[in-house]
Write a protein that holds these residues in place. Structure first.
Motif, PDB file in Angstrom:
ATOM      1  N   ILE A 131       0.861  -1.182   0.000  1.00 28.45           N
ATOM      2  CA  ILE A 131       0.000   0.000   0.000  1.00 28.45           C
ATOM      3  C   ILE A 131       0.898   1.233   0.000  1.00 28.45           C
ATOM      4  O   ILE A 131       1.740   1.393   0.892  1.00 28.45           O
ATOM      5  CB  ILE A 131      -0.915  -0.007   1.239  1.00 28.45           C
ATOM      6  CG1 ILE A 131      -1.694  -1.324   1.324  1.00 28.45           C
ATOM      7  CG2 ILE A 131      -1.849   1.199   1.226  1.00 28.45           C
ATOM      8  CD1 ILE A 131      -2.302  -1.597   2.679  1.00 28.45           C
TER       9      ILE A 131
ATOM     10  N   VAL B  60       1.244   5.182   0.342  1.00 33.14           N
ATOM     11  CA  VAL B  60       0.514   6.257   1.011  1.00 33.14           C
ATOM     12  C   VAL B  60       1.234   7.585   0.776  1.00 33.14           C
ATOM     13  O   VAL B  60       2.444   7.678   0.955  1.00 33.14           O
ATOM     14  CB  VAL B  60       0.411   5.989   2.532  1.00 33.14           C
ATOM     15  CG1 VAL B  60      -0.226   7.165   3.254  1.00 33.14           C
ATOM     16  CG2 VAL B  60      -0.352   4.702   2.797  1.00 33.14           C
TER      17      VAL B  60
ATOM     18  N   TYR C 274      -8.582  -6.914   2.128  1.00 34.30           N
ATOM     19  CA  TYR C 274      -7.854  -5.668   1.878  1.00 34.30           C
ATOM     20  C   TYR C 274      -8.776  -4.472   2.070  1.00 34.30           C
ATOM     21  O   TYR C 274      -8.396  -3.476   2.694  1.00 34.30           O
ATOM     22  CB  TYR C 274      -7.231  -5.628   0.479  1.00 34.30           C
ATOM     23  CG  TYR C 274      -6.807  -4.220   0.124  1.00 34.30           C
ATOM     24  CD1 TYR C 274      -5.716  -3.630   0.777  1.00 34.30           C
ATOM     25  CD2 TYR C 274      -7.522  -3.467  -0.789  1.00 34.30           C
ATOM     26  CE1 TYR C 274      -5.353  -2.322   0.506  1.00 34.30           C
ATOM     27  CE2 TYR C 274      -7.158  -2.163  -1.062  1.00 34.30           C
ATOM     28  CZ  TYR C 274      -6.076  -1.596  -0.417  1.00 34.30           C
ATOM     29  OH  TYR C 274      -5.717  -0.290  -0.675  1.00 34.30           O
ATOM     30  N   ASP C 275      -9.985  -4.548   1.550  1.00 40.16           N
ATOM     31  CA  ASP C 275     -10.917  -3.428   1.674  1.00 40.16           C
ATOM     32  C   ASP C 275     -11.220  -3.132   3.141  1.00 40.16           C
ATOM     33  O   ASP C 275     -11.276  -1.960   3.542  1.00 40.16           O
ATOM     34  CB  ASP C 275     -12.202  -3.697   0.896  1.00 40.16           C
ATOM     35  CG  ASP C 275     -13.082  -2.464   0.830  1.00 40.16           C
ATOM     36  OD1 ASP C 275     -12.568  -1.374   0.477  1.00 40.16           O
ATOM     37  OD2 ASP C 275     -14.272  -2.565   1.170  1.00 40.16           O
TER      38      ASP C 275
ATOM     39  N   TYR D 179      -8.197  -1.315   4.477  1.00 40.70           N
ATOM     40  CA  TYR D 179      -8.188   0.051   3.946  1.00 40.70           C
ATOM     41  C   TYR D 179      -9.202   0.930   4.676  1.00 40.70           C
ATOM     42  O   TYR D 179      -8.881   2.030   5.135  1.00 40.70           O
ATOM     43  CB  TYR D 179      -8.469   0.008   2.443  1.00 40.70           C
ATOM     44  CG  TYR D 179      -8.748   1.359   1.850  1.00 40.70           C
ATOM     45  CD1 TYR D 179      -7.706   2.242   1.576  1.00 40.70           C
ATOM     46  CD2 TYR D 179     -10.045   1.761   1.571  1.00 40.70           C
ATOM     47  CE1 TYR D 179      -7.973   3.498   1.045  1.00 40.70           C
ATOM     48  CE2 TYR D 179     -10.314   3.004   1.033  1.00 40.70           C
ATOM     49  CZ  TYR D 179      -9.272   3.873   0.772  1.00 40.70           C
ATOM     50  OH  TYR D 179      -9.529   5.114   0.257  1.00 40.70           O
ATOM     51  N   GLN D 180     -10.437   0.439   4.797  1.00 37.22           N
ATOM     52  CA  GLN D 180     -11.489   1.215   5.462  1.00 37.22           C
ATOM     53  C   GLN D 180     -11.117   1.499   6.921  1.00 37.22           C
ATOM     54  O   GLN D 180     -11.337   2.605   7.427  1.00 37.22           O
ATOM     55  CB  GLN D 180     -12.836   0.482   5.386  1.00 37.22           C
ATOM     56  CG  GLN D 180     -13.391   0.309   3.990  1.00 37.22           C
ATOM     57  CD  GLN D 180     -13.754   1.633   3.324  1.00 37.22           C
ATOM     58  OE1 GLN D 180     -14.088   2.605   3.988  1.00 37.22           O
ATOM     59  NE2 GLN D 180     -13.674   1.662   2.006  1.00 37.22           N
TER      60      GLN D 180
ATOM     61  N   VAL E 236      -3.992   7.055  -1.488  1.00 38.34           N
ATOM     62  CA  VAL E 236      -3.664   5.667  -1.175  1.00 38.34           C
ATOM     63  C   VAL E 236      -3.826   4.849  -2.446  1.00 38.34           C
ATOM     64  O   VAL E 236      -4.847   4.937  -3.120  1.00 38.34           O
ATOM     65  CB  VAL E 236      -4.600   5.092  -0.078  1.00 38.34           C
ATOM     66  CG1 VAL E 236      -4.270   3.637   0.204  1.00 38.34           C
ATOM     67  CG2 VAL E 236      -4.510   5.926   1.183  1.00 38.34           C
TER      68      VAL E 236
ATOM     69  N   ALA F 248      -2.760   0.723  -4.061  1.00 35.76           N
ATOM     70  CA  ALA F 248      -2.306  -0.600  -3.648  1.00 35.76           C
ATOM     71  C   ALA F 248      -1.853  -1.405  -4.853  1.00 35.76           C
ATOM     72  O   ALA F 248      -2.388  -1.267  -5.949  1.00 35.76           O
ATOM     73  CB  ALA F 248      -3.425  -1.332  -2.920  1.00 35.76           C
TER      74      ALA F 248
END
Length: 152
Positions: free
Chosen positions: A70, A72, A119-120, A123-124, A135, A137
């Motif tokens: 990821i 950033v 992954y979601d 992320y959330q 962001v 990925a």
């Protein structure tokens, strides 16, 4: 590296290969007695050269086959933001590594999850805890080389 000699390097190479081997086996591999190996290992632990010993697990066999990197970018560079970011990422077990980077990218995160839904969720959870500017990925399609052994 100047604090260790050739024999310490040989011991470290062997321990990186198999930290579970007996002191007798290790001693035979490097040409030292069991006690001499033990004393050198203890000294390297005391000096912080050996930080710990771990079991390396197979993520796929444990239902976590997806490695994600990821990237950033942030507009916030204040100490309080960095503290929130550090606290948030350290608390997430899916995150295996977080690195502050030079260049265009501010931070690189390495995570291990079960699937895209995993992954979601990660992320959330991350964006709820700390504001991020950008962001993106990348998902590992094939692992060509993965090692924990340092080049000694």
């Amino acid at each position: 590296m100047s604090d260790i000699d050739h024999m310490d390097r040989r011991i470290l190479i062997e321990l990186q290969r198999d930290a579970e081997q007996s002191l007798e086996t290790l001693g035979a591999a490097v040409g030292l007695s069991r006690n001499a190996c033990w004393r050198r290992i203890r000294q390297m632990e005391t000096d912080g050269i050996i930080r710990g010993r771990v079991a390396l697990l197979n993520a796929t066999r444990l239902g976590l086959p997806l490695t994600v990197f990821i990237q950033v970018r942030t507009n916030a560079h204040a100490p309080d933001w960095l503290e929130r970011f550090s606290t948030a990422t350290r608390a997430m077990p899916e995150i295996l590594g977080v690195y502050r980077m030079s260049g265009d990218l501010d931070y690189l995160i390495r995570a291990q999850v079960a699937d895209m839904a995993g992954y979601d969720r990660l992320y959330q959870n991350l964006i709820r805890k700390v504001p991020l500017s950008d962001v993106s990925a990348s998902f590992v399609m094939e692992e060509i080389k993965e090692t924990t052994a340092l080049p000694l």
